[in-house]
Write a protein that holds these residues in place. Structure first.
Motif, short mmCIF file in Angstrom:
data_model
loop_
_atom_site.label_atom_id
_atom_site.label_comp_id
_atom_site.label_asym_id
_atom_site.label_seq_id
_atom_site.Cartn_x
_atom_site.Cartn_y
_atom_site.Cartn_z
N LEU A 20 18.66 1.95 9.94
CA LEU A 20 17.58 2.48 9.12
C LEU A 20 17.11 1.43 8.14
CD1 LEU A 20 19.04 6.01 8.28
CD2 LEU A 20 17.27 5.47 9.97
N GLN A 21 15.87 1.56 7.74
CA GLN A 21 15.31 0.69 6.71
C GLN A 21 14.82 1.56 5.55
OE1 GLN A 21 11.50 -1.12 7.37
NE2 GLN A 21 10.93 0.37 8.92
N ARG A 22 14.94 1.02 4.35
CA ARG A 22 14.40 1.72 3.17
C ARG A 22 12.98 1.20 2.96
NH1 ARG A 22 17.88 4.03 -1.50
NH2 ARG A 22 16.44 5.71 -1.94
N ARG A 23 12.00 2.09 3.10
CA ARG A 23 10.59 1.70 3.04
C ARG A 23 10.18 1.32 1.63
NH1 ARG A 23 7.23 2.92 7.37
NH2 ARG A 23 5.54 2.81 5.86
N MET B 146 0.85 -1.17 0.00
CA MET B 146 0.00 0.00 0.00
C MET B 146 0.89 1.23 0.00
SD MET B 146 -3.01 1.17 2.67
CE MET B 146 -2.30 0.27 4.00
N GLY B 147 0.63 2.16 -0.90
CA GLY B 147 1.41 3.39 -0.99
C GLY B 147 1.04 4.37 0.10
N ARG B 148 1.97 5.26 0.40
CA ARG B 148 1.78 6.24 1.45
C ARG B 148 2.44 7.54 1.02
NH1 ARG B 148 4.40 5.88 7.49
NH2 ARG B 148 5.90 7.42 6.84
N GLU C 196 10.13 -7.03 13.63
CA GLU C 196 9.42 -7.35 12.39
C GLU C 196 10.07 -6.73 11.16
OE1 GLU C 196 4.93 -7.67 14.36
OE2 GLU C 196 5.35 -6.10 12.90
N GLU C 197 10.54 -5.50 11.29
CA GLU C 197 11.03 -4.76 10.13
C GLU C 197 12.52 -4.90 9.87
OE1 GLU C 197 7.52 -1.38 10.33
OE2 GLU C 197 9.58 -0.75 10.69
N THR C 198 13.30 -5.31 10.88
CA THR C 198 14.75 -5.36 10.70
C THR C 198 15.38 -6.70 11.07
OG1 THR C 198 15.38 -4.63 12.92
CG2 THR C 198 14.85 -2.90 11.29
N GLY D 111 8.71 -7.44 4.54
CA GLY D 111 7.77 -7.10 3.48
C GLY D 111 7.53 -5.61 3.36
N GLU D 112 7.96 -4.85 4.37
CA GLU D 112 7.78 -3.40 4.37
C GLU D 112 9.02 -2.64 3.92
OE1 GLU D 112 5.96 -1.83 7.95
OE2 GLU D 112 5.18 -3.81 8.41
N SER D 113 10.13 -3.37 3.69
CA SER D 113 11.38 -2.68 3.36
C SER D 113 12.08 -3.35 2.18
CB SER D 113 12.31 -2.66 4.58
OG SER D 113 12.65 -3.97 4.95
N THR D 114 12.97 -2.58 1.56
CA THR D 114 13.79 -3.12 0.48
C THR D 114 15.26 -3.22 0.88
OG1 THR D 114 14.13 -0.91 -0.48
CG2 THR D 114 12.26 -2.20 -1.31
N ASP D 115 15.63 -2.59 2.00
CA ASP D 115 17.01 -2.60 2.48
C ASP D 115 17.00 -2.25 3.96
OD1 ASP D 115 19.78 -2.73 2.52
OD2 ASP D 115 20.09 -1.01 1.21
N VAL D 116 17.92 -2.82 4.70
CA VAL D 116 18.11 -2.50 6.12
C VAL D 116 19.62 -2.39 6.33
CG1 VAL D 116 17.76 -3.26 8.50
CG2 VAL D 116 16.06 -3.81 6.77
N ARG D 117 20.06 -1.25 6.90
CA ARG D 117 21.51 -1.01 7.05
C ARG D 117 21.82 -0.14 8.25
NH1 ARG D 117 23.73 1.49 1.59
NH2 ARG D 117 21.95 0.77 0.43
N TRP D 118 23.09 -0.23 8.67
CA TRP D 118 23.64 0.66 9.69
C TRP D 118 24.32 1.83 8.99
CZ3 TRP D 118 22.39 -0.19 14.58
CH2 TRP D 118 22.07 -1.48 15.00
N PHE D 119 24.18 3.03 9.57
CA PHE D 119 24.81 4.23 9.04
C PHE D 119 25.46 5.02 10.17
CE2 PHE D 119 21.32 3.36 6.11
CZ PHE D 119 21.92 3.53 4.88
#
Length: 155
Positions: free
Chosen positions: A35-38, A1-3, A67-69, A117-125
């Motif tokens: 951070l995660q890329r939504r 779903m877009g936001r 769930e997201e990372t 399912g909510e992200s395309t990338d998860v990384r440390w910065f």
């Protein structure tokens, strides 16, 4: 779903829901932020989401981060509270949500980084690396509040 996020935008649609939410600034032992890329807007964001019945806001931040990372975290503080009535999220299904969120400070304790399912990338910065990342203003504000080290923000 877009936001789509609107902040202090006179063209924003009127809110039709108010949902408690939590996010987390997760910081590792070297001072990097997670951070995660939504998937819904392509922007970098903190892990977070809406609170469920039967859970506290800190529990929500821990669950959403897992769930997201893929990481389990321990809450160590509060970055700030965010409730700007002129900050709304418009979803494809017609919901327009007014912001109401507590952003917690956390540290990783277990798990392995994983895309959801909510992200395309998860990384440390590093904190400095976040300056050039695409983020919605509300997330950038939370990251800036964390970086400033000031008392918790109330917005």
């Amino acid at each position: 779903m877009g936001r789509r996020d609107y902040e202090n935008d006179p063209a924003a649609p009127a809110a039709n829901s108010l949902v408690p939410a939590a996010s987390a600034v997760v910081v590792d032992e070297t001072g990097r932020i997670l951070l995660q890329r939504r998937r819904d807007n392509g922007m970098w964001a903190l892990p977070g989401g809406v609170m469920h019945f039967g859970e506290s806001l800190p529990d929500c931040a821990v669950r959403e981060t897992r769930e997201e990372t893929g990481l389990d975290v321990e809450i160590t503080g509060i970055v700030g509270t965010y409730s700007n009535p002129r900050h709304v999220f418009a979803y494809d299904d017609g919901e327009v949500r007014q912001e109401f969120s507590i952003c917690f400070l956390a540290r990783p304790v277990a798990g392995k980084l994983a895309v959801s399912g909510e992200s395309t990338d998860v990384r440390w910065f590093t904190p400095e690396e976040t300056d050039g990342l695409p983020m919605v203003p509300g997330i950038r504000k939370r990251v800036a509040d964390w970086r400033s080290g000031a008392m918790p923000a109330i917005r």
